[in-house]
Scaffold this active site. Sequence first.
Site, PDB file in Angstrom:
ATOM      1  N   CYS A   1     -11.963 -52.381  77.131  1.00  0.00           N
ATOM      2  CA  CYS A   1     -10.613 -52.951  77.104  1.00  0.00           C
ATOM      3  C   CYS A   1      -9.508 -51.942  77.408  1.00  0.00           C
ATOM      4  O   CYS A   1      -8.327 -52.297  77.399  1.00  0.00           O
ATOM      5  CB  CYS A   1     -10.356 -53.633  75.770  1.00  0.00           C
ATOM      6  SG  CYS A   1     -10.766 -52.629  74.331  1.00  0.00           S
TER       7      CYS A   1
ATOM      8  N   HIS B   1      -3.306 -53.001  73.955  1.00  0.00           N
ATOM      9  CA  HIS B   1      -3.589 -51.602  74.259  1.00  0.00           C
ATOM     10  C   HIS B   1      -2.615 -51.116  75.332  1.00  0.00           C
ATOM     11  O   HIS B   1      -2.309 -51.849  76.284  1.00  0.00           O
ATOM     12  CB  HIS B   1      -5.008 -51.423  74.801  1.00  0.00           C
ATOM     13  CG  HIS B   1      -6.078 -51.514  73.750  1.00  0.00           C
ATOM     14  ND1 HIS B   1      -5.824 -51.649  72.411  1.00  0.00           N
ATOM     15  CD2 HIS B   1      -7.448 -51.465  73.874  1.00  0.00           C
ATOM     16  CE1 HIS B   1      -6.972 -51.687  71.749  1.00  0.00           C
ATOM     17  NE2 HIS B   1      -7.962 -51.574  72.611  1.00  0.00           N
TER      18      HIS B   1
END
Length: 343
Positions: free
Chosen positions: A134, A255
Amino acid sequence: MKQHLGYDRKIAIVGATGNVGRLTLQLLLQRGVIPKESIITFASATSAGKTLEILDTSFILQELKEDTLAQASLWGFNTEAEVSQQWIPKILSVGGRVADSSSYYRQDPKVPLIVGPVNLADAKDAQLCALANCVSSPLMCVLKSLMPLGIKVLRITTFQSTSGAGKLAMEGFLQETKLFTSAMNGCVESAKALGSMPFYFGRPVAFNVLPQVGGFDDQGYCSEENKILSEIQKVLDKELKISVTTVRVPVLVGHCSDLTVQFQEAIDLNQVCSLLEGDSFLKVSDDIVPPQEVVGKDQVFISRLRALKGFPKEVKMWVASDNLRRGAALDTVEVLEYLWKQY
């Protein structure tokens, strides 16, 4: 490729009750490429027989067993590496095709590592595909657009939310935040609870930043740094020089990365911007894009794009994405839909 033993054209999601598994099901239902009647779900033994509700659709959860492996022809694994290690070889042996979001197969040279917008076609003839993680997945979405300019060096610092470590990490962060806030307001019981609390990351992440994601190797690199480096090199260019520092931050979802790209030659920022704006899976913003503003969105967001003073070959940018989507559920869905259309 072996003929699958099952007679039904079904797709199975393993790890359906986790953060990524639930979102994978949601995206499958919303996008509508695969009929909801063709989707079956698997979870732990404790969840077997229970009903999972996603967007007004009910799924009966099953436990993965030897006698269930012929129920589906396509499988999406949103699980930990240990589950993938145990069950994927068995599914492959009966002819199933698998998209695995765990880390287990990512560096296997015989298994293609897939990032939907970058190299989806590499999944065409593969019985097993691994999905990039990710952080490296959104970064590669950005870098793919810039590869024609000749990339030489990458310097990356990540700022990774607690959801990247799963539901228990998120719950621990929320509990820490509640106790710290209460203790700062004078609650003695909360202060005592903090003193004996088993912090998920070993130290509190609430009101803190931790310059470590995963365990350290003997050279001082943590496992997440090694993953990002090796995954980018495997997909884009094994000769790329990459420096990575990973940081866990007190955020639930989203993120972000501070990305510096050094090119082979002096670069025109307008050319960089034009390439990035040409891809629909990216969004270049003139304003800052913090993690809260990317939650629930599929695009990878780029902001603070700028040339570096005194470094004519380098540009710097801030990259933000929903880590439960890009590099997780969305990547799983993109591969499964692609394989589904081949049948």
